[in-house]
Design an enzyme around this catalytic site. Structure first.
Site, PDB file in Angstrom:
ATOM      1  N   ASP A  71     -50.024  22.426  46.702  1.00  0.00           N
ATOM      2  CA  ASP A  71     -48.829  22.905  47.396  1.00  0.00           C
ATOM      3  C   ASP A  71     -47.401  22.154  47.398  1.00  0.00           C
ATOM      4  O   ASP A  71     -46.573  22.410  48.040  1.00  0.00           O
ATOM      5  CB  ASP A  71     -49.353  23.043  48.824  1.00  0.00           C
ATOM      6  CG  ASP A  71     -48.667  24.178  49.669  1.00  0.00           C
ATOM      7  OD1 ASP A  71     -47.814  24.867  48.883  1.00  0.00           O
ATOM      8  OD2 ASP A  71     -48.622  24.202  50.686  1.00  0.00           O
ATOM      9  N   GLY A  72     -47.542  21.158  46.626  1.00  0.00           N
ATOM     10  CA  GLY A  72     -46.463  20.221  46.685  1.00  0.00           C
ATOM     11  C   GLY A  72     -46.810  18.469  46.718  1.00  0.00           C
ATOM     12  O   GLY A  72     -47.899  18.263  46.327  1.00  0.00           O
ATOM     13  N   ALA A  83     -50.847  14.403  46.815  1.00  0.00           N
ATOM     14  CA  ALA A  83     -50.580  16.030  46.513  1.00  0.00           C
ATOM     15  C   ALA A  83     -50.944  16.407  47.764  1.00  0.00           C
ATOM     16  O   ALA A  83     -51.610  16.116  48.841  1.00  0.00           O
ATOM     17  CB  ALA A  83     -51.742  16.298  45.565  1.00  0.00           C
ATOM     18  N   LYS A  84     -50.220  17.741  47.942  1.00  0.00           N
ATOM     19  CA  LYS A  84     -50.227  18.501  49.351  1.00  0.00           C
ATOM     20  C   LYS A  84     -51.317  19.547  48.820  1.00  0.00           C
ATOM     21  O   LYS A  84     -51.139  20.315  48.232  1.00  0.00           O
ATOM     22  CB  LYS A  84     -48.966  19.167  49.741  1.00  0.00           C
ATOM     23  CG  LYS A  84     -48.997  19.814  50.980  1.00  0.00           C
ATOM     24  CD  LYS A  84     -47.776  20.205  51.451  1.00  0.00           C
ATOM     25  CE  LYS A  84     -47.832  21.080  52.912  1.00  0.00           C
ATOM     26  NZ  LYS A  84     -48.834  22.071  52.906  1.00  0.00           N
ATOM     27  N   TRP A  85     -52.301  19.556  49.527  1.00  0.00           N
ATOM     28  CA  TRP A  85     -53.617  20.270  49.377  1.00  0.00           C
ATOM     29  C   TRP A  85     -53.504  21.702  50.186  1.00  0.00           C
ATOM     30  O   TRP A  85     -53.074  21.712  51.351  1.00  0.00           O
ATOM     31  CB  TRP A  85     -54.937  19.800  49.695  1.00  0.00           C
ATOM     32  CG  TRP A  85     -55.142  18.661  48.965  1.00  0.00           C
ATOM     33  CD1 TRP A  85     -54.617  17.133  49.353  1.00  0.00           C
ATOM     34  CD2 TRP A  85     -55.766  18.317  47.681  1.00  0.00           C
ATOM     35  NE1 TRP A  85     -55.021  16.377  48.577  1.00  0.00           N
ATOM     36  CE2 TRP A  85     -55.585  17.030  47.445  1.00  0.00           C
ATOM     37  CE3 TRP A  85     -56.322  19.314  46.825  1.00  0.00           C
ATOM     38  CZ2 TRP A  85     -56.457  16.530  46.162  1.00  0.00           C
ATOM     39  CZ3 TRP A  85     -56.952  18.748  45.640  1.00  0.00           C
ATOM     40  CH2 TRP A  85     -56.734  17.311  45.331  1.00  0.00           C
TER      41      TRP A  85
END
Length: 359
Positions: A175-176, A28-30
């Site tokens: 965030d993606g 996951a994009k933090w």
């Protein structure tokens, strides 16, 4: 402090791509503060993306990192603050404050967490040249006993699971997705990973602009949306233009310039108290310092379509991207109601052990 990888270290970065590439490790994009933690016994240094220390702003993390990381290590990760089951970037930015008393008060009121996703050194061994797959294995072993507020970031090599994360985790404020080649060594400040972010579009009102720092050409468009009461709220900026286009836009917008701004919806922007009840451009900020936040007021009559990734409260989290002018849209029709809301997803589910690792 005497570690095989010494501070400051700039983190390895990612470049944007449209789709999730195959054959990689996915995370996951933090949406927080990127941080590289150096621990050598009782000494803990938290470095920012620029290499400057963040240590004094997160005193509650210093204690838990000293307690829950290996005795000598360098760990790459993200500092986040959760509120209401979601990441809350606004509460995170409140920590960058010059008053130590306020920082410590906020540390008690809204404590931060650290999400670890890479390992740069362990004991006497530097791991910068070690492939990612092996670094991940060592990180999982090193943080096997970690407990909140220190977390091991979920990771998988299953692209189907990565696509599921991309769709669902946004509801928890993430965030993606980030994709990392499994044989990738760690290269500070190099864009060798891949980030896949959400992109949506919105029709917004152009109500002003700022000049570019290089001279009398346009730097950014100031964007607004009408709230439920019909008040135009400042939601962000659109700034990525070629230099020639910046020159053209100043001339193109000239007929909309207001010599008398008293009738402009953001006329009170320079008054600090006005920012308490509305979103206006130029709000006082610890990030802006002495930066010139003045702007040129325009009659709010033109509509532009912009692309954005996600919202942070009632504003665009990042700089929006220009797509096209919308002469067919009226400014009054540009409201928050058009914005897509992601389905809510509890952050605790993301960070739970079962929410994470896939083969």
């Amino acid at each position: 402090m005497d570690l095989p990888v010494m501070p400051p270290v700039k983190p390895m970065l990612a470049k944007a791509v449209k789709t999730i590439p195959p054959g990689m490790q996915y995370e996951a994009k933090w949406d927080g503060f990127r941080a590289i933690v150096h621990r050598d016994g009782d000494e803990v240094v938290i470095g920012s993306r620029t290499g400057k220390p963040l240590t004094r702003y997160f005193p509650e993390l210093v204690e838990v990192l000293r307690d829950r990381l290996p005795g000598r290590c360098v760990v790459d990760g993200e500092i986040v603050i959760a509120h209401g089951g979601r990441l809350d970037f606004d509460r995170l930015t409140e920590r960058i404050h010059p008053a130590d008393s306020r920082v410590r008060m906020l540390a008690e009121r809204t404590p931060a967490s650290f999400v670890a996703f890479d390992l740069l050194a362990l004991g006497d061994d530097a791991l910068l040249d070690t492939p990612l797959g092996e670094r991940r294995r060592l990180l999982e072993e090193a943080l096997a006993g970690a407990r909140p507020p220190v977390h091991l970031a979920p990771a998988t090599t299953d692209p189907a699971l990565a696509r599921e994360w991309f769709e669902t985790y946004e509801g928890a404020g993430l965030d993606g997705v980030v994709a990392k080649p499994l044989d990738l060594p760690y290269r500070p400040d190099a864009r060798l990973m891949y980030k896949i972010k959400h992109e949506r579009t919105a029709d917004v009102v152009v109500a002003g602009f700022r000049y570019h720092k290089s001279g009398p050409v346009l730097g950014s468009l100031l964007l607004g949306l009408h709230d439920a009461d019909g008040v135009l709220q400042h939601v962000g900026v659109c700034a990525a233009f070629p230099m020639k286009r910046r020159e053209e836009l100043v001339a193109e917008l000239e007929p909309l310039r207001m010599d008398d701004v008293s009738g402009h919806p953001w006329a009170r922007w320079a008054q600090e108290e006005a920012h308490q009840g509305a979103r206006l451009p130029g709000a006082p900020s610890r990030w802006s310092g002495k930066k010139d936040l003045s702007w040129v007021a325009l009659r709010p009559e033109r509509v532009v379509e912009v692309a954005y990734d996600h919202m942070e409260g009632d504003r665009f989290r990042h700089t929006a991207q220009f797509r096209r002018w919308r002469p067919d849209r009226s400014p009054a029709s540009c409201t928050y109601a058009q914005l897509e809301e992601p389905v809510r997803y509890d952050l605790d589910e993301v960070l739970s052990p079962s929410g994470g690792t896939g083969g």
